[in-house]
Design a protein around this motif. Structure first.
Motif, mmCIF file in Angstrom:
data_model
loop_
_atom_site.group_PDB
_atom_site.id
_atom_site.type_symbol
_atom_site.label_atom_id
_atom_site.label_comp_id
_atom_site.label_asym_id
_atom_site.label_seq_id
_atom_site.Cartn_x
_atom_site.Cartn_y
_atom_site.Cartn_z
ATOM 1 N N SER A 1 36.294 40.025 45.082
ATOM 2 C CA SER A 1 36.484 40.560 46.426
ATOM 3 C C SER A 1 37.237 41.900 46.384
ATOM 4 N N GLU B 1 29.970 30.214 50.018
ATOM 5 C CA GLU B 1 30.876 30.211 51.165
ATOM 6 C C GLU B 1 31.867 31.370 51.058
ATOM 7 N N ARG C 1 32.088 34.553 53.599
ATOM 8 C CA ARG C 1 33.345 34.782 54.320
ATOM 9 C C ARG C 1 33.894 36.186 54.070
ATOM 10 N N HIS C 2 33.612 36.755 52.897
ATOM 11 C CA HIS C 2 34.142 38.069 52.537
ATOM 12 C C HIS C 2 33.104 39.185 52.595
#
Length: 142
Positions: A53, A85, A89-90
């Protein structure tokens, strides 16, 4: 590294793949200046995904437009679901999933390339599909 990549930029008929050490340092040193696509490899562990990330954010800030996540060493459907997931989400586009494969370790122990040791390994098949997708081809690699 910047000089090597810079010298290759003029030849758009070729695809150059560079395998860089894990981490953020290579991005901050400007080696990504001539990068069209950055593949960030993440494993189904929190620390690995957090690093992915951060790499994604830094690469985007450096102006790399096509940044994709590769899920690596996926052992179970739960591992894959966790990576998917996290990626969702990122905002990390997931380009492919490479399964955990004992053949990788066996080839490494023998000091040979995986594709030579066991060309039919599940991980090799996944990487072939990923390469074909990235290069816009429907046929297998040679």
């Amino acid at each position: 590294m910047r000089g090597v990549l810079g010298g290759l930029v003029a030849d758009t008929s070729r695809t150059t793949i560079v395998d860089l050490e894990a981490g953020l340092e290579h991005l901050s040193r400007g080696t990504a200046r001539h990068v069209d696509t950055l593949l960030i490899v993440g494993e189904p562990y929190f620390k690995s995904l957090e690093t992915a990330s951060r790499s994604f954010t830094l690469a985007r800030d450096l102006g790399i437009n096509r940044i994709l996540l590769i899920a690596n060493k996926i052992r179970t459907p739960r591992d894959e679901a966790a990576v998917r997931e996290f990626a969702g989400r990122h905002g990390l586009p997931l380009a492919g999933v490479v399964p955990y494969d004992d053949a990788v370790l066996a080839a490494d122990e023998r000091g040979t390339a995986l594709i030579e040791y066991q060309p039919s390994a599940p991980s090799v098949a996944s990487i072939r599909r990923l390469a074909d997708d990235l290069l816009g081809r429907s046929s297998e690699l040679e």
